[in-house]
Design a protein around this motif. Structure first.
Motif, PDB file in Angstrom:
ATOM      1  N   GLU A  63     -75.007  59.896  38.993  1.00 47.54           N
ATOM      2  CA  GLU A  63     -74.545  60.137  37.628  1.00 47.54           C
ATOM      3  C   GLU A  63     -74.662  58.878  36.760  1.00 47.54           C
TER       4      GLU A  63
ATOM      5  N   ASP B 232     -73.801  65.917  33.909  1.00 47.96           N
ATOM      6  CA  ASP B 232     -72.936  66.869  33.206  1.00 47.96           C
ATOM      7  C   ASP B 232     -73.744  67.806  32.319  1.00 47.96           C
TER       8      ASP B 232
ATOM      9  N   LYS C 187     -75.392  70.440  34.514  1.00 48.80           N
ATOM     10  CA  LYS C 187     -74.395  71.403  34.990  1.00 48.80           C
ATOM     11  C   LYS C 187     -73.965  72.341  33.867  1.00 48.80           C
TER      12      LYS C 187
ATOM     13  N   ASN D  13     -76.395  74.940  33.193  1.00 48.85           N
ATOM     14  CA  ASN D  13     -76.642  75.780  34.369  1.00 48.85           C
ATOM     15  C   ASN D  13     -78.134  75.892  34.668  1.00 48.85           C
TER      16      ASN D  13
ATOM     17  N   TYR E 238     -72.080  67.621  42.833  1.00 49.64           N
ATOM     18  CA  TYR E 238     -72.027  67.734  41.371  1.00 49.64           C
ATOM     19  C   TYR E 238     -71.921  69.167  40.864  1.00 49.64           C
ATOM     20  N   GLY E 239     -71.912  70.136  41.776  1.00 50.10           N
ATOM     21  CA  GLY E 239     -71.810  71.521  41.343  1.00 50.10           C
ATOM     22  C   GLY E 239     -73.057  72.015  40.639  1.00 50.10           C
ATOM     23  N   LEU E 240     -74.227  71.609  41.100  1.00 48.76           N
ATOM     24  CA  LEU E 240     -75.485  72.013  40.481  1.00 48.76           C
ATOM     25  C   LEU E 240     -76.100  73.193  41.222  1.00 48.76           C
ATOM     26  N   ASP E 241     -76.910  73.953  40.496  1.00 47.38           N
ATOM     27  CA  ASP E 241     -77.594  75.113  41.060  1.00 47.38           C
ATOM     28  C   ASP E 241     -78.957  74.658  41.589  1.00 47.38           C
TER      29      ASP E 241
END
Length: 548
Positions: free
Chosen positions: A216, A222, A225, A228, A251-254
């Protein structure tokens, strides 16, 4: 070279290597230094060769690591040496040899905690972070032949600046390694693997978490994310395979890994343009599997085995030409990062002149250097270069705050940058490229290769401006003939000829037995073909003049 009839198709039984025999040859075949091809030889990215052909065997690696140990001692480097390795079949035995020699020489060694694979940019990042906080300087080794075919092995050294070693360093290592081999390895120290692995000098760290948690700092995670962005990642069986899932979860990424196979024969790879298995993420043939999935993701990305190169696939344009993506990345970064106005754009002299036009458009200084990422190391180290990139799909750039990220090529950040560009601008990188073309014109770029002997490569690297008697190139007046790069006055190792709307460069490969001609036209494809044809005639004349 023509396109092989099986290019882009699945590998056949006859295309696959015998891994057992390859590894056996690593230990049993000995180099004969009277044969030039058997010697240790550092090109633009370390020493490469194959155990089959006596050019990458245990004696080579032991001698190289002994030479590096002696070099470290002469420079008083007392910190650890970080070792990474890729997924080529020869990387595992070479990794073992390196540990056994380095530990025998009392060098502290750090490896991945599960003894797994470690990409090139991760080693660079580890070195930089360590040396920011310690007076005991660390350096690194990466066991990799990059995108080369499965039969090959490679090893490269990164000194404490974290990037590829300079020519004067690799020459010392090369010379000393060949001396050690010539002396029947008498001065090489080497422990048994069991003793080396039990040594207190060997330690293990979680390299994956170390690298991922820092991302990051260099990428606007961010933004990706929030938008999306759906990312498809094909590691091409490479060393970064285990990194993508951690990046996604951290990081909560797809992110979807579309191929999780690791196989030293790389038998799952489509054949490259010449019918060989080659993990070249800039090749539409090697990347044909991912290209077929382009509509399944917003951005699809690939990497070579050591993850220092990138490949970008978009729904709108398929696999991007590396030059086009470099131009896009440069324009985006220089207009979306709060960096100093005097930060330079670094490019190799065989990269597209579209980059020159981008630099002019945004009023940023440009520095053109010879082929080899080592030429960007100093600029990335002192943050005078915001970006350094090569036409062969290798690049790196500064952290968001203008500090050094890596001093070696980083395929992860170049891939994630593509997702950031889409998230922030609403354009995927190919659409961004088309927008640049509307303002700056379309560049038609080509590169051809041909087999060349060592003597022919030497003749080509020795070309001078006297080799060009013509006043025009493809119908345009020649405006410049270069044997040294304009950005740092370093020797090109070949020749570059420039006109108002086109250019060509001819140089031998530093890693394969071929020579390359690069060319570009801002007029049309027919003009490009004329440039290439005249460039070939110049190279043929050089060989003829040398009696080759």
């Amino acid at each position: 070279m023509g396109i092989h009839s099986h290019a882009g198709k699945s590998a056949r039984a006859q295309d696959r290597i015998n891994i057992g025999r390859l590894v056996s040859d690593y230990y049993t075949k000995k180099p004969a230094l009277s044969i030039v091809e058997h010697r240790v030889a550092f090109g633009t990215s370390g020493h490469r060769g194959s155990a089959f052909s006596h050019s990458f065997n245990e004696q080579h690696i032991a001698a190289i690591c002994q030479a590096i140990s002696e070099y470290r001692q002469s420079q008083q480097f007392t910190g650890p040496i970080y070792i990474g390795k890729d997924t080529h079949a020869l990387s595992e035995p070479a990794f073992t040899t390196a540990i056994c020699v380095l530990i025998a020489n009392d060098v502290p060694v750090v490896i991945q905690n599960d003894e797994g694979f470690t990409p090139t940019p991760v080693v660079s990042r580890l070195i930089i972070n360590h040396n920011r906080n310690s007076s005991e300087l660390a350096d690194g080794l990466i066991i990799t032949p990059s995108h080369n075919p499965p039969k090959d092995g490679g090893i490269k050294y990164n000194p404490p600046h974290g990037g590829p070693a300079e020519g004067e360093i690799t020459k010392l290592i090369e010379t000393r390694a060949n001396e050690l081999i010539a002396n029947n390895m008498a001065d090489v120290k080497q422990l048994a693997i069991e003793e080396a692995m039990d040594s207190p000098l060997l330690s293990k760290q979680d390299f994956i978490q170390h690298y991922v948690s820092d991302l990051e700092q260099v990428i606007d995670i961010d933004a990706i994310k929030a938008a999306n962005v759906r990312i498809g990642a094909d590691p091409l069986g490479g060393s970064g395979l285990d990194y993508w899932p951690v990046i996604a979860s951290h990081y909560g990424l797809d992110i979807t890994v579309v191929n999780d196979v690791v196989d030293g024969s790389f038998a799952f790879m489509p054949l490259d343009k010449d019918g060989k298995i080659r993990m070249d993420c800039s090749s539409p043939y090697a990347m044909s599997g991912l290209i077929a999935m382009k509509d399944d993701f917003d951005i699809a990305v690939g990497n070579d085995p050591d993850f220092d190169r990138h490949g970008i696939v978009t729904p709108s344009g398929g696999l991007m030409n590396p030059n086009h993506y470099l131009a896009v990345a440069i324009h985006y970064l220089m207009t979306h990062r709060d960096w100093s106005a005097d930060i330079k754009i670094g490019k190799t002299l065989v990269s597209s002149s579209l980059i020159d036009r981008v630099a002019t458009l945004i009023n940023r200084p440009l520095s053109e250097v010879p082929v080899g990422f080592k030429w960007f190391v100093d600029g990335l180290s002192d943050s005078s270069y915001g970006f350094g990139g090569e036409e062969s799909a290798g690049a790196a750039f500064l952290s968001r705050d203008g500090s050094t990220w890596t001093t070696d090529k980083d395929g992860f950040i170049m891939n994630l940058l593509a997702a950031e560009i889409l998230a922030v601008t609403g354009k995927d990188p190919y659409q961004y490229y088309l927008w640049l073309v509307e303002q700056l014109g379309e560049a038609h770029y080509g590169r051809i290769e041909a087999v060349a002997s060592l003597a022919q490569k030497k003749a080509l690297s020795s070309l001078t401006t006297d080799a060009i008697s013509a006043k025009t190139l493809a119908g345009e007046s020649i405006t410049d003939i270069l044997t040294h790069a304009s950005g740092n006055n370093a020797a090109i190792g070949g020749l570059k000829v420039v006109t108002k709307n086109g250019w060509f460069a001819a140089r031998p490969s530093g890693t394969e037995d071929i020579y390359k001609i690069y060319a570009e036209s801002f007029i049309d494809k027919a003009h490009l073909e004329n440039i290439i044809e005249e460039a070939q005639a110049i190279v043929a004349s050089a060989f003829e003049a040398a009696g080759l």
